[in-house]
Design an enzyme around this catalytic site. Structure first.
Site, PDB file in Angstrom:
ATOM      1  N   ARG A 121     -45.922 -23.005  -9.894  1.00 24.64           N
ATOM      2  CA  ARG A 121     -44.649 -22.715  -9.199  1.00 24.64           C
ATOM      3  C   ARG A 121     -44.496 -21.218  -8.893  1.00 24.64           C
ATOM      4  O   ARG A 121     -45.054 -20.379  -9.594  1.00 24.64           O
ATOM      5  CB  ARG A 121     -43.472 -23.249 -10.047  1.00 24.64           C
ATOM      6  CG  ARG A 121     -43.533 -24.768 -10.167  1.00 24.64           C
ATOM      7  CD  ARG A 121     -42.443 -25.318 -11.032  1.00 24.64           C
ATOM      8  NE  ARG A 121     -41.125 -25.086 -10.471  1.00 24.64           N
ATOM      9  CZ  ARG A 121     -39.983 -25.373 -11.093  1.00 24.64           C
ATOM     10  NH1 ARG A 121     -40.008 -25.904 -12.302  1.00 24.64           N
ATOM     11  NH2 ARG A 121     -38.835 -25.132 -10.519  1.00 24.64           N
ATOM     12  N   SER A 192     -25.198 -20.270  -5.660  1.00 25.78           N
ATOM     13  CA  SER A 192     -25.944 -21.163  -6.557  1.00 25.78           C
ATOM     14  C   SER A 192     -25.163 -21.258  -7.867  1.00 25.78           C
ATOM     15  O   SER A 192     -24.176 -20.539  -8.051  1.00 25.78           O
ATOM     16  CB  SER A 192     -27.345 -20.609  -6.804  1.00 25.78           C
ATOM     17  OG  SER A 192     -27.271 -19.377  -7.494  1.00 25.78           O
ATOM     18  N   ASP A 313     -30.773 -30.674  -7.534  1.00 28.21           N
ATOM     19  CA  ASP A 313     -31.555 -31.537  -8.429  1.00 28.21           C
ATOM     20  C   ASP A 313     -31.281 -33.024  -8.189  1.00 28.21           C
ATOM     21  O   ASP A 313     -31.950 -33.879  -8.768  1.00 28.21           O
ATOM     22  CB  ASP A 313     -31.257 -31.173  -9.886  1.00 28.21           C
ATOM     23  CG  ASP A 313     -31.799 -29.780 -10.238  1.00 28.21           C
ATOM     24  OD1 ASP A 313     -32.741 -29.316  -9.567  1.00 28.21           O
ATOM     25  OD2 ASP A 313     -31.276 -29.159 -11.171  1.00 28.21           O
ATOM     26  N   ARG A 344     -40.843 -32.522  -4.578  1.00 29.48           N
ATOM     27  CA  ARG A 344     -39.885 -33.635  -4.611  1.00 29.48           C
ATOM     28  C   ARG A 344     -39.593 -34.212  -3.239  1.00 29.48           C
ATOM     29  O   ARG A 344     -38.971 -35.277  -3.160  1.00 29.48           O
ATOM     30  CB  ARG A 344     -38.588 -33.195  -5.301  1.00 29.48           C
ATOM     31  CG  ARG A 344     -38.757 -33.064  -6.790  1.00 29.48           C
ATOM     32  CD  ARG A 344     -37.447 -32.810  -7.508  1.00 29.48           C
ATOM     33  NE  ARG A 344     -37.699 -32.718  -8.938  1.00 29.48           N
ATOM     34  CZ  ARG A 344     -36.941 -32.046  -9.792  1.00 29.48           C
ATOM     35  NH1 ARG A 344     -35.862 -31.407  -9.359  1.00 29.48           N
ATOM     36  NH2 ARG A 344     -37.230 -32.022 -11.077  1.00 29.48           N
ATOM     37  N   ARG A 386     -37.050 -36.004 -13.020  1.00 32.17           N
ATOM     38  CA  ARG A 386     -36.002 -36.536 -12.122  1.00 32.17           C
ATOM     39  C   ARG A 386     -36.524 -37.680 -11.260  1.00 32.17           C
ATOM     40  O   ARG A 386     -35.788 -38.578 -10.889  1.00 32.17           O
ATOM     41  CB  ARG A 386     -35.399 -35.418 -11.282  1.00 32.17           C
ATOM     42  CG  ARG A 386     -34.789 -34.316 -12.150  1.00 32.17           C
ATOM     43  CD  ARG A 386     -33.588 -33.643 -11.569  1.00 32.17           C
ATOM     44  NE  ARG A 386     -33.260 -32.478 -12.377  1.00 32.17           N
ATOM     45  CZ  ARG A 386     -32.494 -32.495 -13.479  1.00 32.17           C
ATOM     46  NH1 ARG A 386     -31.933 -33.612 -13.873  1.00 32.17           N
ATOM     47  NH2 ARG A 386     -32.265 -31.394 -14.165  1.00 32.17           N
TER      48      ARG A 386
HETATM   49  C1  S3P Z   1     -31.482 -24.103 -12.638  1.00 33.53           C
HETATM   50  C2  S3P Z   1     -31.441 -23.751 -11.338  1.00 33.53           C
HETATM   51  C3  S3P Z   1     -32.027 -24.557 -10.248  1.00 33.53           C
HETATM   52  C4  S3P Z   1     -32.259 -25.986 -10.695  1.00 33.53           C
HETATM   53  C5  S3P Z   1     -32.904 -26.076 -12.032  1.00 33.53           C
HETATM   54  C6  S3P Z   1     -32.056 -25.379 -13.085  1.00 33.53           C
HETATM   55  C7  S3P Z   1     -30.903 -23.178 -13.636  1.00 33.53           C
HETATM   56  O1  S3P Z   1     -33.256 -23.984  -9.867  1.00 33.53           O
HETATM   57  O2  S3P Z   1     -33.060 -26.663  -9.737  1.00 33.53           O
HETATM   58  O3  S3P Z   1     -33.076 -27.433 -12.411  1.00 33.53           O
HETATM   59  O4  S3P Z   1     -30.674 -23.573 -14.794  1.00 33.53           O
HETATM   60  O5  S3P Z   1     -30.657 -22.018 -13.275  1.00 33.53           O
HETATM   61  P1  S3P Z   1     -33.283 -22.740  -8.819  1.00 33.53           P
HETATM   62  O6  S3P Z   1     -32.334 -21.761  -9.323  1.00 33.53           O
HETATM   63  O7  S3P Z   1     -34.685 -22.213  -8.847  1.00 33.53           O
HETATM   64  O8  S3P Z   1     -32.923 -23.362  -7.517  1.00 33.53           O
END
Ligand code: S3P
Length: 429
Positions: A121, A192, A313, A344, A386
């Protein structure tokens, strides 16, 4: 492990979803560097969060299990020590990226790795801004992949616009910023999840959030007890199961409904569900509620733009709901899904096609025709928790048995998932 799921006559009961994964990681990391002891109640005892606990223990933080939660004995701002071995984030992107931010500020050498999925990743997104803050940090594959090597210390604040809407990246920079000289200003292209900002505030950090801009000044944290709410991303499986099964009535207790995470409720209600939200309250700085879902009829919709980080998610699950909804659903702006625990987009399309759905892959999403009658098939989780759970929910409405290979992937976020599915399926009326 292979799991076989058959459509039950009815789907009824009450679920307490496991503690929120995102909040659990943050509660252990932030309390680990705070001054004092704290209790983290309803901590998510899943593989991802246990990886964070193991990393923090290796850095010298004492963490004990206690009554369904943890006691974290904060090491204080300068209390972490060099680990005597490589740290391992296992399958957890949140662990790897948040730890990268924390380690970039520590005056010692760290090496952090992960499993085959995590090592594939993208990590350049954290390496680049941490270098701008003065960190010495390297990664495999031209500084883009884990393992990461970090020689931390002597950071300074920066002004930085995130190139992707990522709470993991944002949180990595906030953790580094706590130890940097001067303020750090972070601008988000699209909002976010904001659990880090909320928790920092309750711990006394000097943090200001104005619109899309976060300003954090360095400083100490005070340890706080945290009651972790149930994970809406785990509750989401039952929300979709409840709407698409024809004889369902499911109650979900103590679910986090932070607006940066609750897009699944909005999406399902827009598609025609009637998810009832009751008993709204604030717990440890996070909004929490009880939810109720019953069988309903869904219609397709368009999903994209600012909604995407709020459902990031849940998109495989939304694709499943859209397959049995009336009319077309288009999901766009979701290319981040290609760099999650698995790709995904491609894997959701591949597995839903096996079940008889009409789904077409797009570079940044998918088009789902809708109106399909799903048929059980031999499916594969691709080692992605998931996807394993989405396929389990598909099995609850598909004709005949649905076989899910590598079903143990659920342990990453929801170890009790198959037991909860069996219990809800046992309802007689
Ligand atoms: C998360 C942020 C998200 C999410 C992940 C958990 C976190 O990823 O998809 O399951 O706990 O900050 P990204 O911030 O990379 O989008």
């Amino acid at each position: 492990m292979k799991q076989i799921v058959k459509a039950p006559y009815a789907l009824k009961g009450r679920i307490n979803p496991p503690g929120d994964k995102s909040i659990s990681h943050r509660a252990v990391i932030l309390n680990g560097i705070a001054a004092g002891d704290s209790r983290v109640g309803n901590f998510a005892q899943s593989a991802d969060c246990l990886a964070t606990v193991a990393c923090m223990r290796s850095l010298g933080v004492e963490i004990e299990s206690s009554k369904g939660g943890l006691v974290v004995r904060g090491a204080g701002e300068r209390g972490l020590k060099e680990a005597d071995d490589v740290l391992c984030a296992e399958n957890s992107g949140t662990t790897m990226r948040l730890m990268a931010g924390l380690l970039a500020a520590q005056p010692f050498l760290s090496v952090i790795t992960g499993d085959w999925s995590l090592r594939s990743r993208p990590m350049a997104r954290v390496i680049q801004p941490l270098r701008l803050m003065g960190a010495q940090i390297w990664g495999r594959s031209g500084d883009s992949r884990a393992p990461l090597v970090i020689k931390g210390g002597n950071l300074h604040g920066i002004s930085y616009t995130l190139p992707v809407a990522s709470a993991q990246l944002k949180s990595a920079l906030l953790l580094a910023a706590l130890f940097a000289e001067g303020d750090t200003v972070i601008k988000e292209p699209v909002a976010s999840r904001d659990h880090t900002e909320r928790m920092l505030k309750t711990m006394g950090a000097k943090i200001e959030v104005k619109g899309d801009t976060i300003t954090l000044s360095p400083g100490h944290l005070k340890a706080v007890d945290i009651a972790v709410p149930g994970d809406i991303s785990s509750a989401a499986f039952w929300l979709v199961a409840g709407v698409i099964h024809s004889r369902a009535n499911i109650r979900l207790s103590n679910v986090g409904i932070n607006p940066t995470r609750s897009g699944i409720i909005d999406v399902l209600n827009t598609m025609g569900a009637d998810i009832v939200v009751t008993n709204e309250r604030m717990v440890s700085g996070e909004p929490v509620a009880d939810l109720r879902v019953q069988s309903g009829q869904l219609s397709g919709m368009e999903i994209g733009g600012e909604l995407i980080p709020r459902v990031i998610d849940e998109i495989p699950l939304i694709a499943l709901a859209a397959s049995v909804a009336q009319g077309k659903t288009v999901i766009r702006d979701a290319k981040e899904l290609r760099v999650k625990e698995s790709d995904r987009i491609s894997n959701t399309v591949k597995e839903l096609l096996k079940l008889g759905a009409e789904v077409q892959e797009l570079p940044d999403g998918m088009i789902i025709k809708g109106g399909s009658k799903l048929r059980g098939a031999a499916c594969e989780s691709h080692g992605d928790h998931r996807l394993a759970m989405m396929l389990g929910i598909a099995g609850l409405v598909a004709e005949g048995g649905t076989e899910i290979d590598n079903a143990e992937a659920v342990n990453i976020s929801y170890p009790r998932f198959w037991q909860d599915l069996t219990r809800l399926s046992a309802a007689k009326s």
